[in-house]
Write a protein that holds these residues in place. Sequence first.
Motif, PDB file in Angstrom:
ATOM      1  N   ARG A 128       0.872  -1.182  -0.054  1.00 35.28           N
ATOM      2  CA  ARG A 128       0.000  -0.052   0.139  1.00 35.28           C
ATOM      3  C   ARG A 128       0.793   1.349   0.017  1.00 35.28           C
ATOM      4  N   SER A 129       1.783   1.200   1.029  1.00 29.92           N
ATOM      5  CA  SER A 129       2.688   2.748   0.984  1.00 29.92           C
ATOM      6  C   SER A 129       3.594   2.640  -0.114  1.00 29.92           C
ATOM      7  N   GLY A 130       4.072   1.669  -0.636  1.00 35.00           N
ATOM      8  CA  GLY A 130       5.171   1.741  -1.591  1.00 35.00           C
ATOM      9  C   GLY A 130       4.493   2.134  -2.983  1.00 35.00           C
ATOM     10  N   LEU A 131       3.325   1.769  -3.422  1.00 37.83           N
ATOM     11  CA  LEU A 131       2.778   2.346  -4.639  1.00 37.83           C
ATOM     12  C   LEU A 131       2.342   3.606  -4.498  1.00 37.83           C
ATOM     13  N   SER A 132       1.542   3.905  -3.318  1.00 34.91           N
ATOM     14  CA  SER A 132       1.353   5.394  -3.040  1.00 34.91           C
ATOM     15  C   SER A 132       2.772   6.233  -3.207  1.00 34.91           C
ATOM     16  N   THR A 133       3.636   5.853  -2.817  1.00 34.59           N
ATOM     17  CA  THR A 133       4.769   6.474  -2.968  1.00 34.59           C
ATOM     18  C   THR A 133       5.360   7.021  -4.151  1.00 34.59           C
ATOM     19  N   ALA A 134       5.271   5.728  -5.022  1.00 40.31           N
ATOM     20  CA  ALA A 134       5.558   5.935  -6.316  1.00 40.31           C
ATOM     21  C   ALA A 134       4.679   6.669  -7.393  1.00 40.31           C
ATOM     22  N   GLN A 190      -7.945  15.067   8.832  1.00 41.06           N
ATOM     23  CA  GLN A 190      -7.682  13.799   7.805  1.00 41.06           C
ATOM     24  C   GLN A 190      -6.855  12.874   8.844  1.00 41.06           C
ATOM     25  N   LEU A 191      -6.874  11.702   8.948  1.00 41.61           N
ATOM     26  CA  LEU A 191      -6.379  10.714   9.542  1.00 41.61           C
ATOM     27  C   LEU A 191      -5.605   9.650   8.880  1.00 41.61           C
ATOM     28  N   ALA A 192      -4.293   9.484   9.176  1.00 38.57           N
ATOM     29  CA  ALA A 192      -3.625   8.588   8.215  1.00 38.57           C
ATOM     30  C   ALA A 192      -2.244   7.977   9.001  1.00 38.57           C
ATOM     31  N   GLY A 193      -1.382   7.431   8.324  1.00 36.28           N
ATOM     32  CA  GLY A 193      -0.160   6.850   8.822  1.00 36.28           C
ATOM     33  C   GLY A 193      -0.431   5.231   8.930  1.00 36.28           C
ATOM     34  N   ASN A 194      -0.200   4.869  10.164  1.00 35.94           N
ATOM     35  CA  ASN A 194      -0.109   3.587  10.645  1.00 35.94           C
ATOM     36  C   ASN A 194      -1.586   2.989  10.509  1.00 35.94           C
ATOM     37  N   ILE A 195      -2.684   3.824  10.556  1.00 37.03           N
ATOM     38  CA  ILE A 195      -3.916   3.760  10.711  1.00 37.03           C
ATOM     39  C   ILE A 195      -4.874   4.266   9.347  1.00 37.03           C
ATOM     40  N   GLY A 196      -5.436   3.221   8.754  1.00 37.00           N
ATOM     41  CA  GLY A 196      -6.253   3.845   7.719  1.00 37.00           C
ATOM     42  C   GLY A 196      -5.145   4.074   6.431  1.00 37.00           C
ATOM     43  N   ARG A 197      -5.300   5.394   6.051  1.00 38.09           N
ATOM     44  CA  ARG A 197      -4.682   5.920   4.543  1.00 38.09           C
ATOM     45  C   ARG A 197      -3.352   5.945   4.688  1.00 38.09           C
ATOM     46  N   GLY A 198      -2.501   5.620   3.736  1.00 32.45           N
ATOM     47  CA  GLY A 198      -0.987   6.071   3.667  1.00 32.45           C
ATOM     48  C   GLY A 198      -0.928   7.607   3.759  1.00 32.45           C
ATOM     49  N   VAL A 199       0.165   8.046   4.195  1.00 32.87           N
ATOM     50  CA  VAL A 199       0.353   9.512   4.361  1.00 32.87           C
ATOM     51  C   VAL A 199       0.548  10.402   2.867  1.00 32.87           C
ATOM     52  N   LEU A 200       0.894   9.730   1.985  1.00 34.06           N
ATOM     53  CA  LEU A 200       0.863  10.438   0.651  1.00 34.06           C
ATOM     54  C   LEU A 200      -0.411  10.167  -0.066  1.00 34.06           C
ATOM     55  N   ASP A 201      -1.314   9.608   0.235  1.00 29.19           N
ATOM     56  CA  ASP A 201      -2.623   9.363  -0.163  1.00 29.19           C
ATOM     57  C   ASP A 201      -3.467  10.390   0.268  1.00 29.19           C
ATOM     58  N   LEU A 202      -3.182  11.204   1.375  1.00 29.98           N
ATOM     59  CA  LEU A 202      -4.015  12.557   1.680  1.00 29.98           C
ATOM     60  C   LEU A 202      -4.115  13.470   0.854  1.00 29.98           C
ATOM     61  N   GLU A 203      -5.074  14.140   1.001  1.00 23.39           N
ATOM     62  CA  GLU A 203      -5.617  15.294   0.066  1.00 23.39           C
ATOM     63  C   GLU A 203      -4.729  16.343   0.498  1.00 23.39           C
ATOM     64  N   PRO A 204      -4.243  17.272  -0.141  1.00 24.40           N
ATOM     65  CA  PRO A 204      -3.492  18.721   0.146  1.00 24.40           C
ATOM     66  C   PRO A 204      -4.386  19.338   1.410  1.00 24.40           C
ATOM     67  N   PRO A 205      -3.942  19.763   2.430  1.00 22.92           N
ATOM     68  CA  PRO A 205      -5.028  20.046   3.346  1.00 22.92           C
ATOM     69  C   PRO A 205      -5.316  21.487   3.142  1.00 22.92           C
TER      70      PRO A 205
END
Length: 464
Positions: free
Chosen positions: A19-25, A150-165
């Motif tokens: 999840r986090s790897g593809l999000s990072t790419a 927005q909530l992310a990180g080790n819970i729920g969404r990857g951090v780079l999947d967040l919307e710009p605040p």
Amino acid sequence: MIPVLGFEGQKVMVLGLGRSGLSTARALRAGGAEALCWDDGEAGRSAAEAEGFTLVDPMKAAAFDGVAALITSPGIPHLYPAPHRAIAAAMAAGVPVDNDIGLFFRSLGQGDWVHHDTPPRVVAVTGSNGKSTTSALIAHILETAGTPCQLAGNIGRGVLDLEPPIDGEVIVLELSSYQTDLARALTPDIAVFTNLSPDHLDRHGGMGGYFAAKRRLFAEGGPDRAVIGVDEPEGRYLANQLSEGDGDARLIRVASRKLAGAGWDIVTKKGWLSETRKGRQAASIDLRGIAGLPGAHNHQNAACAYAAARALGLSPRVIEQALHTFRGLPHRSQRIAEIAGVAYVNDSKATNVDAAVKALSAFPRIRWICGGLEKEGGMQALAGATGNVVKAYVIGREAAGFALHLADLPHEVCGDMATAVSRAAAEAEPGETVLLAPAAASFDQYDNFEQRGDDFATQVAKLG
């Protein structure tokens, strides 16, 4: 998506394509970088190819020529017990190694940030136990108060999947030691340390390395305000390092006992939360009737979330109202049924002994389902902590070995979840609680703790 900035026109290698790897790419590509991808598994590589990413085996000759950085997924070891060979190769080639958390903090404050009237803020939560509940509770309090978050990180969404605040928004991150250990940028506005107990010791080379990984969240960037649980020596040490003296309002201490001094303290004792500042009580909340936060361990989570919300400027009354509407998280002291006067509680997230001990203190008469893959750090914390347990029902491939730690506690080796639930239900009496709090990892029988908790819920449903 948060586009990764600072690598425009450069090659960046991504190792690990979950999840986090593809999000990072994707975020690297959105920021103008060329993402070179690799995963040791065929499924990960196929997923990256399907999205048009170039695959590059990092172990091939000259693989790191012209590569600006290697971004690795949190689950891949970079130091202990031994570095992954691709990470070792990158370090040998002088290529900086980072993760998605580092890229997030490096990129977040750029772009349109200067156009916000009220700059967005980041609250980052770490610790051994309770960080998921604390993070979710902070987000719930903010949402209840009408503050965008927005909530992310080790819970729920990857951090780079967040919307710009957006203007005035708060981003709440749960960060594990795997994530804080390697990130090259860690600059939250508010950082929270819940507690520390032995966990992931093989990955960090022992307790000192584990604490050092957590401490980086507070030492690398220096948050504007820190919320520190001080019931353990490591928390007291960290609070001491961050404070300039008694009354330093940049530090909020959280404890289960009254604290000396005139600082900003949040104390939970016998089910009551009390806030004091400069030696005077500022607020008091009765936590005992809040169904989503049972037990002293959840009261500590509430105190940490309360402290973070106060640091963000919310009033005690607004926070108290939100606490009463919090429903809790799945697999964390989750009450899933009551059958014939017996409560069934799923705390599959209690994957270490300390977390299980806290769950065992939350209910008066317990039929305890425990066992699984034992972690380093031992089972010593169980001594004296099973007074509420009527009987234990042990699961896991090594259930008989796990049962040896229970000494004189009445127990039964069940092996699998279906047997454990059936036996506990057959023997439970009205007023008792059948509690899944394994005190062990799930990987001997399940893919993750969520799957284990779901199995528990499935077996309980069959009872009805």
